[in-house]
Scaffold this active site. Structure first.
Site, PDB file in Angstrom:
ATOM      1  N   GLY A  72      49.126 -26.965 -32.941  1.00 51.35           N
ATOM      2  CA  GLY A  72      49.398 -28.345 -33.385  1.00 51.35           C
ATOM      3  C   GLY A  72      48.876 -29.367 -32.392  1.00 51.35           C
ATOM      4  O   GLY A  72      48.713 -29.088 -31.206  1.00 51.35           O
ATOM      5  N   ASN A 112      37.512 -25.415 -24.627  1.00 51.70           N
ATOM      6  CA  ASN A 112      36.350 -25.483 -23.720  1.00 51.70           C
ATOM      7  C   ASN A 112      36.235 -26.881 -23.093  1.00 51.70           C
ATOM      8  O   ASN A 112      35.640 -27.033 -22.037  1.00 51.70           O
ATOM      9  CB  ASN A 112      35.076 -25.095 -24.478  1.00 51.70           C
ATOM     10  CG  ASN A 112      34.599 -26.124 -25.487  1.00 51.70           C
ATOM     11  OD1 ASN A 112      33.784 -26.977 -25.177  1.00 51.70           O
ATOM     12  ND2 ASN A 112      35.103 -26.063 -26.716  1.00 51.70           N
ATOM     13  N   TYR A 136      40.900 -35.915 -24.538  1.00 52.10           N
ATOM     14  CA  TYR A 136      41.334 -34.680 -25.199  1.00 52.10           C
ATOM     15  C   TYR A 136      41.295 -33.497 -24.223  1.00 52.10           C
ATOM     16  O   TYR A 136      42.254 -32.719 -24.128  1.00 52.10           O
ATOM     17  CB  TYR A 136      40.407 -34.439 -26.397  1.00 52.10           C
ATOM     18  CG  TYR A 136      40.465 -33.074 -26.996  1.00 52.10           C
ATOM     19  CD1 TYR A 136      41.608 -32.619 -27.647  1.00 52.10           C
ATOM     20  CD2 TYR A 136      39.362 -32.213 -26.930  1.00 52.10           C
ATOM     21  CE1 TYR A 136      41.645 -31.340 -28.213  1.00 52.10           C
ATOM     22  CE2 TYR A 136      39.390 -30.949 -27.496  1.00 52.10           C
ATOM     23  CZ  TYR A 136      40.538 -30.526 -28.130  1.00 52.10           C
ATOM     24  OH  TYR A 136      40.582 -29.275 -28.681  1.00 52.10           O
TER      25      TYR A 136
HETATM   26  C1  15L Z   1      37.330 -28.282 -29.641  1.00 52.27           C
HETATM   27  O1  15L Z   1      38.135 -28.169 -28.738  1.00 52.27           O
HETATM   28  C2  15L Z   1      37.729 -28.851 -30.945  1.00 52.27           C
HETATM   29  O2  15L Z   1      39.046 -28.555 -31.283  1.00 52.27           O
HETATM   30  C3  15L Z   1      36.799 -28.444 -32.050  1.00 52.27           C
HETATM   31  O3  15L Z   1      37.045 -29.261 -33.159  1.00 52.27           O
HETATM   32  C4  15L Z   1      35.339 -28.532 -31.633  1.00 52.27           C
HETATM   33  O4  15L Z   1      35.003 -29.857 -31.366  1.00 52.27           O
HETATM   34  C5  15L Z   1      35.150 -27.665 -30.417  1.00 52.27           C
HETATM   35  O5  15L Z   1      36.016 -28.041 -29.399  1.00 52.27           O
HETATM   36  C6  15L Z   1      33.711 -27.692 -29.891  1.00 52.27           C
HETATM   37  O6  15L Z   1      33.505 -27.898 -28.700  1.00 52.27           O
HETATM   38  O7  15L Z   1      32.819 -27.436 -30.688  1.00 52.27           O
END
Ligand code: 15L
Length: 270
Positions: A72, A112, A136
């Protein structure tokens, strides 16, 4: 440590919807929760609607749960206010309610982007310090730190999965290095819930990609044997991208466009 009742938060998102299918029947009860309405419960499922920013709702949601797959929250870059509400306060609510309810295991979606400012030329493992590439990414580094606290101080076992990009196939050249298939992520989640000796572990949520930027030996140590590799998709993806303009910041770092967005420094970090 039997996993009888397993909660998936963020069950309405892409990963949650996939795990709803791949984990069906694996545990006696799958409790599926999101703040949006979910498809009605089938046998072996329960459906719940909770906003994780509201502690009273979260406490009701985790009552009687043995393990949690915490997906979530906000899954990409956003305003500070929204990140704060979902990925900091909401995350804290889930861990703290889990502690009070006696939950023993949490598998968590980190990203990542907690380490996105490492260069693509570098191979990193689970021991590197965070280098977030976005608000984020900072929230995901926070989630790993909070998990470490709740593991050390309260004995909850945590598998922090730094997910690359989840999907049935990689979407672009960056994702060739970080892609994870649904069956590989399902395997990793099951290790997180079922392995007997997990206290606090960080692993990369990636398939066995030839172009990987990660040394995922910690996942392998825990028994992870990924089945998939992005390479069969490489030629098509690279041909489609040939000749497209490239952003030097995005191309230099693992986090790609997350690094380039809002970038104002005059020199590039090493
Ligand atoms: C993430 O952490 C995201 O949740 C996903 O939506 C993508 O943006 C992914 O990374 C990514 O790096 O492709």
């Amino acid at each position: 440590m039997a996993m009888h009742r397993v909660l998936i938060t963020g069950a309405g998102g892409g990963i949650g919807r996939a795990l709803r299918e791949t984990l069906r029947g694996v545990y006696p009860v799958l409790l599926l929760s999101d703040r949006v309405t979910l498809a009605p419960a089938r046998s072996g499922e329960e459906v719940d609607r909770t906003d994780i920013a509201d502690m009273a709702q979260v406490e009701r949601m985790v009552a009687g749960v043995d393990g949690i797959i915490h997906l979530g929250g906000i899954s990409g870059e956003n305003t500070w206010e929204r990140i704060l509400e979902s990925n900091i306060i909401g995350l804290y609510n889930v861990f703290e309610a889990a502690r009070r309810a006696g939950v023993t295991r949490i598998v968590m979606a980190t990203s990542n982007h907690a380490v996105g400012f490492y260069k693509r030329a570098q191979t990193i493992d689970h021991r590197v310090v965070p280098r977030p590439d976005s608000r984020y990414g900072v929230s995901k580094a926070f989630s790993e730190a909070l998990a470490s606290l709740y593991a050390d101080k309260h004995g909850i076992g945590f598998l922090c999965t730094r997910i690359g990009n989840f999907g049935v196939k990689p979407l672009d050249s960056r994702r060739l290095s970080i892609w994870i298939s649904p069956r590989d992520y399902t395997q990793l989640v099951r290790i997180g819930l079922e392995h007997k000796e997990i206290r606090f572990e960080i692993v990369y949520g990636v398939s066995n990609n030839q172009r990987s930027w990660y040394d995922n030996s910690n996942a392998v140590r825990l028994g992870y044997r990924p089945q998939d590799d992005s390479e069969p998709h490489a030629a098509e993806i690279l041909a489609a991208e040939a000749g497209q303009p490239e952003d030097p910041i995005a191309e230099r770092y693992q986090g790609g466009p997350f690094c380039a967005a809002e970038y104002t420094a005059t020199t590039m970090p090493d």
